[in-house]
Design a protein around this motif. Structure first.
Motif, PDB file in Angstrom:
ATOM      1  N   ALA A   1      49.125  47.389  38.052  1.00 48.21           N
ATOM      2  CA  ALA A   1      49.970  47.350  39.082  1.00 48.21           C
ATOM      3  C   ALA A   1      50.631  45.860  39.009  1.00 48.21           C
ATOM      4  CB  ALA A   1      49.076  47.529  40.559  1.00 48.21           C
ATOM      5  N   ILE A   2      51.955  46.004  39.909  1.00 46.64           N
ATOM      6  CA  ILE A   2      52.749  45.040  39.982  1.00 46.64           C
ATOM      7  C   ILE A   2      52.812  44.775  41.513  1.00 46.64           C
ATOM      8  CG2 ILE A   2      54.733  43.484  39.416  1.00 46.64           C
ATOM      9  CD1 ILE A   2      52.980  43.575  37.161  1.00 46.64           C
ATOM     10  N   SER A   3      53.000  43.764  42.237  1.00 45.06           N
ATOM     11  CA  SER A   3      53.204  43.617  43.759  1.00 45.06           C
ATOM     12  C   SER A   3      54.255  42.901  43.894  1.00 45.06           C
ATOM     13  CB  SER A   3      51.868  42.771  44.357  1.00 45.06           C
ATOM     14  OG  SER A   3      52.351  42.549  45.784  1.00 45.06           O
ATOM     15  N   TYR A   4      55.138  43.394  44.932  1.00 43.10           N
ATOM     16  CA  TYR A   4      56.356  42.575  45.414  1.00 43.10           C
ATOM     17  C   TYR A   4      55.886  41.307  45.674  1.00 43.10           C
ATOM     18  CZ  TYR A   4      59.421  46.646  45.396  1.00 43.10           C
ATOM     19  OH  TYR A   4      60.203  47.719  44.944  1.00 43.10           O
ATOM     20  N   ASN A   5      56.879  40.344  45.518  1.00 42.33           N
ATOM     21  CA  ASN A   5      56.980  38.948  45.922  1.00 42.33           C
ATOM     22  C   ASN A   5      58.000  38.721  47.176  1.00 42.33           C
ATOM     23  OD1 ASN A   5      57.330  36.021  46.193  1.00 42.33           O
ATOM     24  ND2 ASN A   5      56.132  35.935  44.419  1.00 42.33           N
ATOM     25  N   VAL A   6      57.675  38.376  48.090  1.00 40.68           N
ATOM     26  CA  VAL A   6      58.694  38.096  49.351  1.00 40.68           C
ATOM     27  C   VAL A   6      58.422  36.784  49.790  1.00 40.68           C
ATOM     28  CG1 VAL A   6      59.522  39.255  51.380  1.00 40.68           C
ATOM     29  CG2 VAL A   6      58.423  40.747  49.929  1.00 40.68           C
ATOM     30  N   GLY A   7      59.349  36.077  49.536  1.00 39.70           N
ATOM     31  CA  GLY A   7      59.546  34.666  50.092  1.00 39.70           C
ATOM     32  C   GLY A   7      58.364  33.939  49.428  1.00 39.70           C
ATOM     33  N   GLY A   8      57.780  34.314  48.054  1.00 40.33           N
ATOM     34  CA  GLY A   8      56.623  33.494  47.594  1.00 40.33           C
ATOM     35  C   GLY A   8      55.608  34.016  48.093  1.00 40.33           C
ATOM     36  N   ASN A   9      55.248  35.199  48.771  1.00 41.43           N
ATOM     37  CA  ASN A   9      54.046  35.734  49.290  1.00 41.43           C
ATOM     38  C   ASN A   9      54.093  37.412  48.629  1.00 41.43           C
ATOM     39  OD1 ASN A   9      53.184  33.562  50.983  1.00 41.43           O
ATOM     40  ND2 ASN A   9      54.852  34.382  52.385  1.00 41.43           N
TER      41      ASN A   9
ATOM     42  N   ALA B   1      58.749  42.369  35.752  1.00 39.74           N
ATOM     43  CA  ALA B   1      58.174  41.529  36.440  1.00 39.74           C
ATOM     44  C   ALA B   1      59.149  40.382  36.393  1.00 39.74           C
ATOM     45  CB  ALA B   1      56.723  41.025  36.352  1.00 39.74           C
ATOM     46  N   GLY B   2      59.024  39.471  37.837  1.00 43.86           N
ATOM     47  CA  GLY B   2      60.025  38.537  37.851  1.00 43.86           C
ATOM     48  C   GLY B   2      59.037  37.242  38.123  1.00 43.86           C
ATOM     49  N   PRO B   3      59.657  36.011  38.259  1.00 42.65           N
ATOM     50  CA  PRO B   3      58.747  34.912  38.595  1.00 42.65           C
ATOM     51  C   PRO B   3      57.813  35.154  39.793  1.00 42.65           C
ATOM     52  CG  PRO B   3      60.842  34.360  37.829  1.00 42.65           C
ATOM     53  CD  PRO B   3      60.905  35.798  37.905  1.00 42.65           C
ATOM     54  N   GLY B   4      56.751  34.697  40.111  1.00 47.75           N
ATOM     55  CA  GLY B   4      56.062  34.883  41.144  1.00 47.75           C
ATOM     56  C   GLY B   4      55.181  35.991  41.213  1.00 47.75           C
ATOM     57  N   GLN B   5      55.394  36.858  40.287  1.00 52.06           N
ATOM     58  CA  GLN B   5      54.729  38.261  40.220  1.00 52.06           C
ATOM     59  C   GLN B   5      53.528  38.150  39.304  1.00 52.06           C
ATOM     60  OE1 GLN B   5      58.083  40.878  39.929  1.00 52.06           O
ATOM     61  NE2 GLN B   5      57.724  41.529  41.782  1.00 52.06           N
ATOM     62  N   PHE B   6      52.445  39.042  39.442  1.00 52.98           N
ATOM     63  CA  PHE B   6      51.219  39.033  38.432  1.00 52.98           C
ATOM     64  C   PHE B   6      51.050  40.473  38.006  1.00 52.98           C
ATOM     65  CE2 PHE B   6      51.340  35.371  41.079  1.00 52.98           C
ATOM     66  CZ  PHE B   6      50.671  34.221  40.528  1.00 52.98           C
TER      67      PHE B   6
ATOM     68  N   SER C   1      28.248  50.681  30.246  1.00 53.23           N
ATOM     69  CA  SER C   1      27.481  50.017  31.542  1.00 53.23           C
ATOM     70  C   SER C   1      27.289  51.151  32.657  1.00 53.23           C
ATOM     71  CB  SER C   1      27.891  48.833  32.172  1.00 53.23           C
ATOM     72  OG  SER C   1      29.393  49.254  32.772  1.00 53.23           O
ATOM     73  N   ASN C   2      26.613  50.827  33.551  1.00 54.67           N
ATOM     74  CA  ASN C   2      26.620  51.842  34.683  1.00 54.67           C
ATOM     75  C   ASN C   2      27.911  51.724  35.753  1.00 54.67           C
ATOM     76  OD1 ASN C   2      23.303  51.106  34.301  1.00 54.67           O
ATOM     77  ND2 ASN C   2      23.721  53.311  34.765  1.00 54.67           N
ATOM     78  N   ASP C   3      28.264  50.420  36.088  1.00 54.02           N
ATOM     79  CA  ASP C   3      29.429  50.291  37.185  1.00 54.02           C
ATOM     80  C   ASP C   3      29.790  49.023  36.961  1.00 54.02           C
ATOM     81  OD1 ASP C   3      27.574  48.609  38.278  1.00 54.02           O
ATOM     82  OD2 ASP C   3      27.986  49.197  40.174  1.00 54.02           O
ATOM     83  N   LEU C   4      29.959  48.537  35.575  1.00 54.27           N
ATOM     84  CA  LEU C   4      31.053  47.184  35.384  1.00 54.27           C
ATOM     85  C   LEU C   4      32.359  47.514  34.963  1.00 54.27           C
ATOM     86  CD1 LEU C   4      28.298  45.224  33.437  1.00 54.27           C
ATOM     87  CD2 LEU C   4      28.540  45.773  35.886  1.00 54.27           C
ATOM     88  N   PHE C   5      33.231  46.680  35.266  1.00 53.88           N
ATOM     89  CA  PHE C   5      34.519  46.774  34.982  1.00 53.88           C
ATOM     90  C   PHE C   5      35.359  45.660  34.474  1.00 53.88           C
ATOM     91  CE2 PHE C   5      34.904  46.367  39.574  1.00 53.88           C
ATOM     92  CZ  PHE C   5      35.890  45.538  39.807  1.00 53.88           C
ATOM     93  N   PHE C   6      36.302  45.598  33.897  1.00 55.00           N
ATOM     94  CA  PHE C   6      36.968  44.511  33.258  1.00 55.00           C
ATOM     95  C   PHE C   6      38.473  44.385  34.177  1.00 55.00           C
ATOM     96  CE2 PHE C   6      34.904  45.306  29.412  1.00 55.00           C
ATOM     97  CZ  PHE C   6      34.210  44.201  29.011  1.00 55.00           C
ATOM     98  N   ALA C   7      38.746  43.125  34.772  1.00 57.49           N
ATOM     99  CA  ALA C   7      39.842  42.907  35.528  1.00 57.49           C
ATOM    100  C   ALA C   7      40.366  41.522  35.669  1.00 57.49           C
ATOM    101  CB  ALA C   7      39.821  43.646  36.813  1.00 57.49           C
ATOM    102  N   PRO C   8      41.605  41.322  35.718  1.00 54.04           N
ATOM    103  CA  PRO C   8      41.928  39.770  35.878  1.00 54.04           C
ATOM    104  C   PRO C   8      41.285  39.177  37.343  1.00 54.04           C
ATOM    105  CG  PRO C   8      43.880  41.257  35.286  1.00 54.04           C
ATOM    106  CD  PRO C   8      42.754  42.090  35.656  1.00 54.04           C
ATOM    107  N   GLU C   9      41.012  38.121  37.415  1.00 54.36           N
ATOM    108  CA  GLU C   9      40.857  37.439  38.673  1.00 54.36           C
ATOM    109  C   GLU C   9      42.132  37.631  39.336  1.00 54.36           C
ATOM    110  OE1 GLU C   9      38.858  35.705  41.427  1.00 54.36           O
ATOM    111  OE2 GLU C   9      38.215  34.811  39.562  1.00 54.36           O
ATOM    112  N   ASN C  10      42.037  38.225  40.911  1.00 51.70           N
ATOM    113  CA  ASN C  10      43.223  38.226  41.682  1.00 51.70           C
ATOM    114  C   ASN C  10      43.963  36.934  41.753  1.00 51.70           C
ATOM    115  OD1 ASN C  10      43.095  41.083  42.199  1.00 51.70           O
ATOM    116  ND2 ASN C  10      41.412  40.818  43.639  1.00 51.70           N
ATOM    117  N   PRO C  11      45.312  37.104  41.685  1.00 51.08           N
ATOM    118  CA  PRO C  11      46.379  38.064  42.062  1.00 51.08           C
ATOM    119  C   PRO C  11      46.661  38.878  40.858  1.00 51.08           C
ATOM    120  CG  PRO C  11      47.512  36.012  42.139  1.00 51.08           C
ATOM    121  CD  PRO C  11      46.024  35.794  42.084  1.00 51.08           C
TER     122      PRO C  11
END
Length: 432
Positions: free
Chosen positions: A209-217, A79-84, A94-104
């Motif tokens: 998953a890691i998303s592309y960062n394009v122009g800060g988005n 990952a590079g700067p601006g990626q999460f 549990s029945n349907d609970l999951f752990f995950a970071p807050e988006n992004p």
């Protein structure tokens, strides 16, 4: 006599006219008649882009492959700067609970661009998938349990769920530690710390998953779930059963290549060698490095204009974005066109940066394209490593150390990824 003079004058006039016509369509060069013609060259970014740079799975080492209290699992990514980093794993009891970071996702670089390391557990949350009625969490939970009469939106659990069951904070149950391995590579370790608490639970196999960062988005800032929206794409399989296969298939389908192409250098020249590079040789210090590392073709263009045999040099910029973006959804890729005046024997060379790399560039192979060519000439293009910056994962990279090695073609597959065929990224067409 008068008629004879007229006939002779007519003959001279015809001859003169013939010579004049000949000189307007040809020029004399090295005792040969060389014709010129106008052709257009079009360069397009035809890449069918994907929003995710990387995605994958993780699991425990036992049978079944869950991560029990006291156990941990690690996985690496680039990952590079601006990626999460985004991930999800089931709260197993549990029945349907999951752990995950807050988006992004988990922040990987600070505001100064320095990699973040150490404990990042505070960024993990506990979520209700909204598809099952929650029983008291614990080993006695029956699966799959009772379905909600109407599926609800994904919500964060902060202390208690909709049925009044209580939970410690996610960061008390799952510890996440980041290590930076260098060259844009991270390793995260997820430790199951729930043992001995009222919320003891195994963690299921998960996805990341890691998303592309394009122009800060970010191209996909919510690849796994969307808070306040219904579950989708196979997340239910993880949240209810700890099965990561369906969601992994979905994520793999949107993982791949995304790259813009820089403003394109086009050179018309005569001679037996490409005027700005040769494989097996180091960068000549004339500006190709600036094109390959930063997408700036202007310096090389200026240097080429002073070289013998170089006739015309162009830097083609997309009018709106400057760079040539790939196809994004239903939006076509960027393209540029230039009209060229070409003489018999002329050659055409082009170069453009693989935008999401450290120093890769597309260029015509060998001694360029024959001016006589028409149609799709994309087979004349290859992808090269300029040899002036250390290669990092394309699309997920920070600052690269400098290096000095010969220019060579980028292997495919390479140590980081498998690229599409060249003609699925860049298309070059010459039209009369």
């Amino acid at each position: 006599m008068k008629n004879l003079i007229i006939r002779k004058m007519s003959g001279v006039l015809v001859l003169a006219t013939s010579v004049l016509v000949s000189f307007t369509s040809c020029t004399k060069k090295d005792d040969q008649m060389v014709s010129t013609q106008s052709k257009g060259i079009t360069i397009e970014n035809v890449l069918e882009s994907k929003p995710l740079v990387q995605s994958g799975t993780f699991k425990g080492t036992g049978t079944p492959p869950v991560i029990l209290p006291g156990q941990s699992v690690s996985f690496s990514f680039y990952a590079g700067p601006g990626q999460f980093l985004s991930f999800a794993t089931m709260y197993g009891w549990s029945n349907d609970l999951f752990f995950a970071p807050e988006n992004p996702g988990i922040k990987l670089y600070d505001d100064a661009g320095k990699p973040i390391t150490g404990d990042v557990s505070s960024q993990i949350k506990l979520w209700d998938n909204g598809t099952r009625i929650n029983q008291v969490p614990g080993i006695a939970v029956s699966h799959p349990g009772t379905a909600e009469a109407t599926s609800k939106n994904i919500t964060e659990i902060t202390g208690t769920d909709a049925q009044g069951n209580t939970y410690l904070s996610a960061s008390q149950l799952v510890k996440a530690s980041l290590a930076y391995d260098g060259n844009s590579k991270f390793t995260i370790t997820l430790m199951n710390n729930s043992g001995g608490t009222a919320n003891a639970t195994p963690l299921s196999p998960g996805v990341w998953a890691i998303s592309y960062n394009v122009g800060g988005n970010l191209q996909n800032a919510m690849p796994i779930y969307t808070k306040g929206q219904p579950t989708a794409n196979g997340l239910t399989n993880i949240a209810e059963m700890g099965d990561n296969a369906v969601l992994n298939t979905y994520l793999a389908g949107i993982t791949g290549i995304f790259t813009p192409l820089s403003p394109v250098l086009v050179v018309v020249y005569s001679g037996n060698e490409n005027p700005f590079y040769k494989t097996g040789e180091n960068d000549r210090g004339e500006g190709l490095k600036n094109l390959a590392q930063m997408g700036n073709a202007d310096i090389l263009a200026q240097a080429l204009r002073t070289k013998p045999g170089v006739k015309n040099v162009y830097v083609l910029k997309e009018p709106t974005t400057t760079v040539l973006l790939p196809k994004i959804g239903t939006t076509g890729g960027g393209k540029v066109t230039q009209q060229l005046t070409l003489a018999t024997g002329d050659r055409i060379a082009i170069a453009t940066m693989y935008g999401f790399s450290k120093d890769w560039f597309f260029a015509t192979k060998g001694n360029g394209i024959d001016a006589a060519a028409t149609g799709d000439v994309s087979s004349s293009i290859a992808l090269y490593d300029n040899g002036t910056a250390l290669d990092l994962f394309p699309g997920a990279s920070g600052t690269a150390p400098a290096e000095s090695k010969a220019i060579n073609e980028v292997p495919n597959p390479n140590m980081y990824t498998t690229l599409p065929a060249i003609n699925q990224i860049i298309k070059v067409t010459i039209n009369k």
